[in-house]
Design an enzyme around this catalytic site. Structure first.
Site, PDB file in Angstrom:
ATOM      1  N   TRP A  51       0.819  -1.213   0.000  1.00 26.62           N
ATOM      2  CA  TRP A  51       0.000   0.000   0.000  1.00 26.62           C
ATOM      3  C   TRP A  51       0.857   1.269   0.000  1.00 26.62           C
ATOM      4  CZ3 TRP A  51      -2.495   2.190   5.005  1.00 26.62           C
ATOM      5  CH2 TRP A  51      -3.234   3.341   4.709  1.00 26.62           C
ATOM      6  N   ARG A  52       1.919   1.291   0.808  1.00 25.38           N
ATOM      7  CA  ARG A  52       2.675   2.536   0.981  1.00 25.38           C
ATOM      8  C   ARG A  52       4.132   2.401   0.524  1.00 25.38           C
ATOM      9  NH1 ARG A  52       1.097   5.260   6.666  1.00 25.38           N
ATOM     10  NH2 ARG A  52       2.044   6.995   5.557  1.00 25.38           N
ATOM     11  N   TYR A  85      -3.630   1.644  -5.053  1.00 25.83           N
ATOM     12  CA  TYR A  85      -2.522   1.950  -4.155  1.00 25.83           C
ATOM     13  C   TYR A  85      -1.562   2.972  -4.762  1.00 25.83           C
ATOM     14  CZ  TYR A  85      -3.665  -1.941  -0.977  1.00 25.83           C
ATOM     15  OH  TYR A  85      -4.280  -2.770  -0.076  1.00 25.83           O
ATOM     16  N   SER A 190     -12.821  -8.222  -0.484  1.00 30.58           N
ATOM     17  CA  SER A 190     -12.234  -7.493   0.640  1.00 30.58           C
ATOM     18  C   SER A 190     -13.306  -6.617   1.257  1.00 30.58           C
ATOM     19  CB  SER A 190     -11.060  -6.636   0.151  1.00 30.58           C
ATOM     20  OG  SER A 190     -10.426  -5.976   1.223  1.00 30.58           O
ATOM     21  N   ASN A 191     -13.369  -6.637   2.577  1.00 32.54           N
ATOM     22  CA  ASN A 191     -14.293  -5.770   3.319  1.00 32.54           C
ATOM     23  C   ASN A 191     -15.770  -6.108   3.085  1.00 32.54           C
ATOM     24  OD1 ASN A 191     -12.075  -3.958   4.280  1.00 32.54           O
ATOM     25  ND2 ASN A 191     -11.913  -3.521   2.088  1.00 32.54           N
ATOM     26  N   GLN A 212     -10.672 -10.431   2.602  1.00 29.43           N
ATOM     27  CA  GLN A 212      -9.610  -9.642   3.235  1.00 29.43           C
ATOM     28  C   GLN A 212     -10.257  -8.568   4.107  1.00 29.43           C
ATOM     29  OE1 GLN A 212      -6.267  -6.557   1.742  1.00 29.43           O
ATOM     30  NE2 GLN A 212      -6.037  -8.610   0.845  1.00 29.43           N
ATOM     31  N   THR A 297       5.241  -2.450   5.770  1.00 26.42           N
ATOM     32  CA  THR A 297       6.380  -1.667   6.237  1.00 26.42           C
ATOM     33  C   THR A 297       7.356  -1.489   5.089  1.00 26.42           C
ATOM     34  OG1 THR A 297       8.179  -1.542   7.865  1.00 26.42           O
ATOM     35  CG2 THR A 297       7.640  -3.719   6.996  1.00 26.42           C
ATOM     36  N   ASN A 298       8.138  -0.433   5.164  1.00 30.02           N
ATOM     37  CA  ASN A 298       9.205  -0.209   4.194  1.00 30.02           C
ATOM     38  C   ASN A 298      10.575  -0.504   4.783  1.00 30.02           C
ATOM     39  OD1 ASN A 298       7.466   0.616   2.112  1.00 30.02           O
ATOM     40  ND2 ASN A 298       7.391   2.707   2.888  1.00 30.02           N
TER      41      ASN A 298
END
Length: 332
Positions: A51-52, A85, A190-191, A212, A297-298
């Protein structure tokens, strides 16, 4: 050379001895594999979420390639992404990174999602953010994702959010067509709530393989609203997004986070000094529906640390102690 101590399960004696994993990853993958459903492809027990991944400072394709290689060497072979994303730019960034290493994509499972459309620099004509899960839109979005990712198929396509204006049979037609074409190996959502899932699933030629859902210490609804129970009943594995509550479980200003920190510190000695983050993953993994956490996480060191959580089996009382810490009350 830096070394990181990781918890690995020893199936011969049932213990969790410490093992050192150096930065060269001179060890076999530690993350096991599973099928989300009997008819689904295999995936890694933990997925790497994207995502990020292009947040500032955005990584170069080479840096992103190295991060994916790190995941792969740990056994984290599943990449979770989505059309939306990074303002619709993450899939293209992934494609550039994967192209740097011939054959890398074939060692991975790609999960992508479609169905959310917002005004952005690519589509300034859009007036309002909206959902569109029509069959035609699912096909068009997936084909764009394939181009960006540089592949001819994905292992799993999810409808990102329920579209309140599209009949389930319409959505299912697009998904069924994509599966028949070979462009998609399996499908899910998802959701979705239990009723939305059941309705769409009733129209599928091959049943949906996952739902998800947001699931973590600060959002436990899937264990109350029936979605996890539905997955267990159908024999499918749910996926858990935002397992660290977007970092809120580490916020010293959050009362629940403070309680969780205290509880984790008390029980850490029983788990070879496991961190709150590792215990949070273990807490998710422990649910009987076997949720697949999606790591976000990155930082390479956090990818390595998260991989160790698969070797932690929480004692029943510790699982409930963490529940109580998160809720700030005793069980009913």
């Amino acid at each position: 050379m830096l070394a990181l101590s990781l918890l690995l399960f020893n199936p011969l004696n049932g213990n969790f001895p410490l093992r050192t994993l150096d930065s060269a990853f001179n060890t076999s993958p530690m993350i096991p594999r599973l099928r989300l459903a009997p008819h689904s492809p295999e995936f890694s027990r933990i997925a790497y979420g994207t995502w990020r991944i292009i947040d500032e400072p955005a990584p170069t394709p080479q840096e992103l390639n190295r991060r994916i290689q790190t995941c792969l060497e740990l056994g984290m072979t599943t990449l979770d992404t989505a059309e939306i994303y990074g303002g619709y730019e993450v899939e293209e960034a992934l494609g550039r990174a994967l192209a740097l290493t011939p054959g890398l994509r074939d060692k991975l499972e790609i999960v992508t999602k479609a169905g959310i459309y917002v005004p952005n620099k690519f589509h300034p004509e859009r007036r309002t953010a909206h959902y569109n899960a029509t069959g035609a839109r699912m096909v068009k979005s997936l084909e764009k994702s394939l181009r960006f990712l540089g592949t001819d198929h994905v292992e799993l396509l999810l409808v990102h959010r329920p579209d309140w204006l599209t009949r389930a049979e319409d959505t299912a037609k697009g998904l069924n067509d994509l599966v028949r074409s070979g462009k998609v190996r399996s499908t899910g959502v998802s959701n979705y709530n239990v009723h939305q899932f059941s309705l769409l699933n009733s129209q599928m030629e091959k049943p949906l393989v996952t739902n998800q859902l947001e699931y973590h210490f600060l959002h436990m609804e899937p264990i109350y609203d029936g979605t996890f129970s539905q997955c267990e009943q159908l024999g499918i594995v749910p996926m858990a997004w935002s397992p660290m509550a977007q970092g809120r479980i580490f916020d010293p200003k959050n009362e629940a986070a403070v309680r969780l920190k205290d509880a984790a510190e008390k029980m850490a000695p029983r788990y070879n000094g496991a961190t709150l983050e590792q215990l949070a993953y273990a807490w998710i993994l422990a649910h009987p529906s076997k949720p697949m956490p999606i790591l976000g996480t990155n930082k390479v060191e956090r990818i390595q640390s998260a991989a160790a959580s698969v070797g932690i089996t929480l004692e029943r009382e510790d699982w409930y102690a963490l529940w109580e810490a998160a809720q700030g009350r005793r069980i009913p």
